[in-house]
Scaffold this motif. Structure first.
Motif, PDB file in Angstrom:
ATOM      1  N   LYS A 171       0.827  -1.200   0.000  1.00  0.00           N
ATOM      2  CA  LYS A 171       0.000   0.000   0.000  1.00  0.00           C
ATOM      3  C   LYS A 171       0.861   1.251   0.000  1.00  0.00           C
ATOM      4  O   LYS A 171       0.569   2.223  -0.708  1.00  0.00           O
ATOM      5  CB  LYS A 171      -0.921  -0.014   1.218  1.00  0.00           C
ATOM      6  CG  LYS A 171      -1.859   1.185   1.287  1.00  0.00           C
ATOM      7  CD  LYS A 171      -2.771   1.100   2.501  1.00  0.00           C
ATOM      8  CE  LYS A 171      -3.695   2.305   2.569  1.00  0.00           C
ATOM      9  NZ  LYS A 171      -4.589   2.241   3.774  1.00  0.00           N
ATOM     10  N   ALA A 174       2.336   1.710  -3.432  1.00  0.00           N
ATOM     11  CA  ALA A 174       1.323   2.060  -4.430  1.00  0.00           C
ATOM     12  C   ALA A 174       1.142   3.567  -4.525  1.00  0.00           C
ATOM     13  O   ALA A 174       0.941   4.120  -5.615  1.00  0.00           O
ATOM     14  CB  ALA A 174      -0.007   1.379  -4.090  1.00  0.00           C
ATOM     15  N   GLU A 175       1.231   4.261  -3.388  1.00  0.00           N
ATOM     16  CA  GLU A 175       1.108   5.716  -3.393  1.00  0.00           C
ATOM     17  C   GLU A 175       2.273   6.351  -4.146  1.00  0.00           C
ATOM     18  O   GLU A 175       2.097   7.303  -4.914  1.00  0.00           O
ATOM     19  CB  GLU A 175       1.030   6.235  -1.959  1.00  0.00           C
ATOM     20  CG  GLU A 175      -0.206   5.763  -1.193  1.00  0.00           C
ATOM     21  CD  GLU A 175      -0.224   6.269   0.236  1.00  0.00           C
ATOM     22  OE1 GLU A 175       0.725   7.006   0.606  1.00  0.00           O
ATOM     23  OE2 GLU A 175      -1.168   5.944   0.970  1.00  0.00           O
ATOM     24  N   ARG A 178       1.892   5.686  -7.921  1.00  0.00           N
ATOM     25  CA  ARG A 178       0.872   6.546  -8.523  1.00  0.00           C
ATOM     26  C   ARG A 178       1.442   7.931  -8.794  1.00  0.00           C
ATOM     27  O   ARG A 178       1.212   8.514  -9.869  1.00  0.00           O
ATOM     28  CB  ARG A 178      -0.336   6.653  -7.597  1.00  0.00           C
ATOM     29  CG  ARG A 178      -1.448   7.561  -8.140  1.00  0.00           C
ATOM     30  CD  ARG A 178      -2.478   7.891  -7.069  1.00  0.00           C
ATOM     31  NE  ARG A 178      -1.856   8.566  -5.934  1.00  0.00           N
ATOM     32  CZ  ARG A 178      -1.575   9.865  -5.925  1.00  0.00           C
ATOM     33  NH1 ARG A 178      -1.836  10.622  -6.979  1.00  0.00           N
ATOM     34  NH2 ARG A 178      -1.025  10.414  -4.863  1.00  0.00           N
ATOM     35  N   SER A 179       2.212   8.468  -7.857  1.00  0.00           N
ATOM     36  CA  SER A 179       2.777   9.807  -8.035  1.00  0.00           C
ATOM     37  C   SER A 179       3.773   9.856  -9.179  1.00  0.00           C
ATOM     38  O   SER A 179       4.008  10.911  -9.762  1.00  0.00           O
ATOM     39  CB  SER A 179       3.444  10.270  -6.736  1.00  0.00           C
ATOM     40  OG  SER A 179       4.633   9.537  -6.474  1.00  0.00           O
ATOM     41  N   GLY A 181       3.484   7.952 -11.936  1.00  0.00           N
ATOM     42  CA  GLY A 181       2.814   7.679 -13.199  1.00  0.00           C
ATOM     43  C   GLY A 181       2.743   6.218 -13.591  1.00  0.00           C
ATOM     44  O   GLY A 181       2.299   5.909 -14.702  1.00  0.00           O
ATOM     45  N   GLU A 183       1.017   2.919 -14.032  1.00  0.00           N
ATOM     46  CA  GLU A 183      -0.406   2.581 -14.072  1.00  0.00           C
ATOM     47  C   GLU A 183      -0.730   1.356 -13.225  1.00  0.00           C
ATOM     48  O   GLU A 183      -1.801   1.272 -12.637  1.00  0.00           O
ATOM     49  CB  GLU A 183      -0.837   2.354 -15.520  1.00  0.00           C
ATOM     50  CG  GLU A 183      -0.745   3.609 -16.378  1.00  0.00           C
ATOM     51  CD  GLU A 183      -1.220   3.375 -17.791  1.00  0.00           C
ATOM     52  OE1 GLU A 183      -1.606   2.220 -18.108  1.00  0.00           O
ATOM     53  OE2 GLU A 183      -1.226   4.328 -18.587  1.00  0.00           O
ATOM     54  N   SER A 184       0.171   0.383 -13.183  1.00  0.00           N
ATOM     55  CA  SER A 184      -0.073  -0.813 -12.384  1.00  0.00           C
ATOM     56  C   SER A 184       1.255  -1.409 -11.935  1.00  0.00           C
ATOM     57  O   SER A 184       2.263  -1.293 -12.638  1.00  0.00           O
ATOM     58  CB  SER A 184      -0.875  -1.856 -13.169  1.00  0.00           C
ATOM     59  OG  SER A 184      -0.136  -2.298 -14.295  1.00  0.00           O
ATOM     60  N   ALA A 428       3.053  13.559 -10.025  1.00  0.00           N
ATOM     61  CA  ALA A 428       1.697  13.860  -9.590  1.00  0.00           C
ATOM     62  C   ALA A 428       1.727  14.451  -8.197  1.00  0.00           C
ATOM     63  O   ALA A 428       2.640  14.212  -7.409  1.00  0.00           O
ATOM     64  CB  ALA A 428       0.834  12.604  -9.611  1.00  0.00           C
TER      65      ALA A 428
END
Length: 429
Positions: A171, A174-175, A178-179, A181, A183-184, A428
């Motif tokens: 978890k 994952a943050e 995401r920041s 870019g 996607e998975s 992001a």
């Protein structure tokens, strides 16, 4: 060049290039050694040498990292310094892997190892979770647009195979992903030392229903992102055979697909023509995709030289001598504005002047910081460049081959920097 009369379809080779990255002592070399050992990709004398070295060091079990850490300095210090490349295969697929260093001072080597990777395996220690070097390596992988990422949570045996620990780490990462870019991200709990979920599924993790690391590497799609991009091919060599009046232009397809009948443009000159044949030593092809080395015949007799680029006429790259780029500085010698260097783009080399230095990537905080006065080794920053000759370029985020270049020291010929056209890393909030 003699060609056969019938065209053959382009056959794709199941080859996956991947890199490992992670913090010091996260077990990257041991993981690679485990992959080599369990897939029976190691010669008997290599195993014997590792067993002898392990006994000499007082180890009860073979130290599989010695299969990868080939430099004497690495074995003495117990760390990876250089990028170690290894080749192995299974009945399903062939692999080229790059084991990159974990120390922050060798970030440049991580850039080298990941620059051609289609997938990256990022390790974290289950006891420590996401640390600063994890963030640095994730940022570099995102900058280089590595399309697929696997998070290996290693040393699960040292946390009692606790699912809650691994869920929390996944978890947390994952943050970060995401920041940056991504996607998975595929998350796999492993123990490189004992082999849990590396090649064989572990009985110690009944709560995990995902693939083993090797299972994922064997099944992940190998089609590069350049396959669906517009056609590009830097010309490496002009082939002439006067007896048959044959003229072809040899190179490797950098992106997209080329077929007889396609309209192409020759850059930087801008002349348009049509493809009449796509040849190989085994005969002509109906088409050729990214990564295939071919010789292209054209309808018109055009002055084409090494370093020119053949591109799809409808979607050509831009031709410019003004570049806004991101540099990964690889040299001990600092870079200052105004420096006059050589720039190698594909098969073309030209002179370049360094302009303004822009924002620097702070890999500790994974954010863009204020522009430095100079670039030191391992620095990553935005920069403006002016080349003596116009170059056909794409943004690195769109096509890696025509969006990348090298900076070279004119007196020595040493590589100083890896360059990426544009700013491929957008952070992001």
């Amino acid at each position: 060049m003699k060609t056969q009369s019938t065209a053959r379809p382009c056959k794709q080779v199941a080859l996956l290039r991947f890199a490992t990255a992670g913090s010091v002592d996260d077990g990257k070399s041991t993981l690679v050694g485990r992959l080599l050992y369990d897939t029976k990709s190691v010669l008997a004398d290599q195993i014997e040498a590792v067993q002898r070295a392990s006994v000499d060091r007082g180890l009860a079990t073979p130290d599989l990292s010695l299969l990868v850490d080939g430099l004497r300095a690495e074995r003495e210090q117990g760390i990876t310094i250089d990028v170690a490349y290894r080749y192995f295969s299974t009945p399903t697929r062939e692999f080229v892997l790059a084991d990159t260093p974990g120390h922050v001072q060798y970030t440049r080597n991580t850039v080298t190892g990941a620059s051609t990777a289609e997938l990256a395996v990022l390790l974290v220690d289950a006891r420590h979770g996401v640390v600063e070097q994890t963030r640095r390596h994730a940022a570099v992988l995102a900058l280089l647009r590595v399309p697929r990422l696997v998070l290996c949570i290693n040393k699960i045996d040292l946390v009692g195979y606790d699912e809650a620990v691994l869920t929390a780490i996944g978890k947390d990462f994952a943050e970060l992903a995401r920041s940056l870019g991504f996607e998975s991200v595929v998350t796999i709990p492993v123990s490189a030392l004992v082999g849990d979920n590396v090649v064989e599924r572990s009985a110690h993790t009944p709560w995990y229903d995902g693939p083993t690391l090797l299972g994922h590497l064997e099944s992940v799609p190998v089609t590069p992102p350049e396959a669906d991009a517009p056609f590009r091919m830097p010309v490496q060599y002009v082939i002439r055979e006067h007896a048959s009046d044959y003229r072809g232009y040899a190179g490797q397809v950098a992106s997209g697909t080329v077929r007889p009948g396609d309209e192409v443009v020759v850059l930087p000159g801008g002349t348009r023509t049509t493809v009449t044949g796509v040849d190989t030593a085994d005969g002509p092809l109906e088409q050729a995709g990214a990564g295939r080395s071919v010789t292209i015949r054209l309808a018109d007799d055009i002055d084409i030289a090494r370093g020119d680029v053949l591109a799809a006429a409808g979607t050509p790259p831009r031709v410019t001598n003004e570049l806004d780029a991101t540099l990964c500085w690889l040299s001990d010698k600092a870079l200052r504005p105004g420096a006059r260097l050589l720039l190698k783009h594909g098969a073309r080399t030209t002179q370049v002047i360094v302009g303004v230095l822009g924002d620097r990537l702070d890999t500790d905080t994974v954010s863009w910081a204020d522009a430095p006065e100079q670039l030191a080794i391992n620095d990553i920053a935005r920069v403006s460049l002016r080349t003596a000759d116009p170059l056909p370029v794409d943004d690195y985020a769109d096509i890696r081959a025509t969006g990348s270049f090298l900076l070279i020291d004119p007196p020595t010929g040493n590589t100083l920097a890896a360059g990426l056209v544009g700013t491929p890393l957008t952070l992001a909030g």
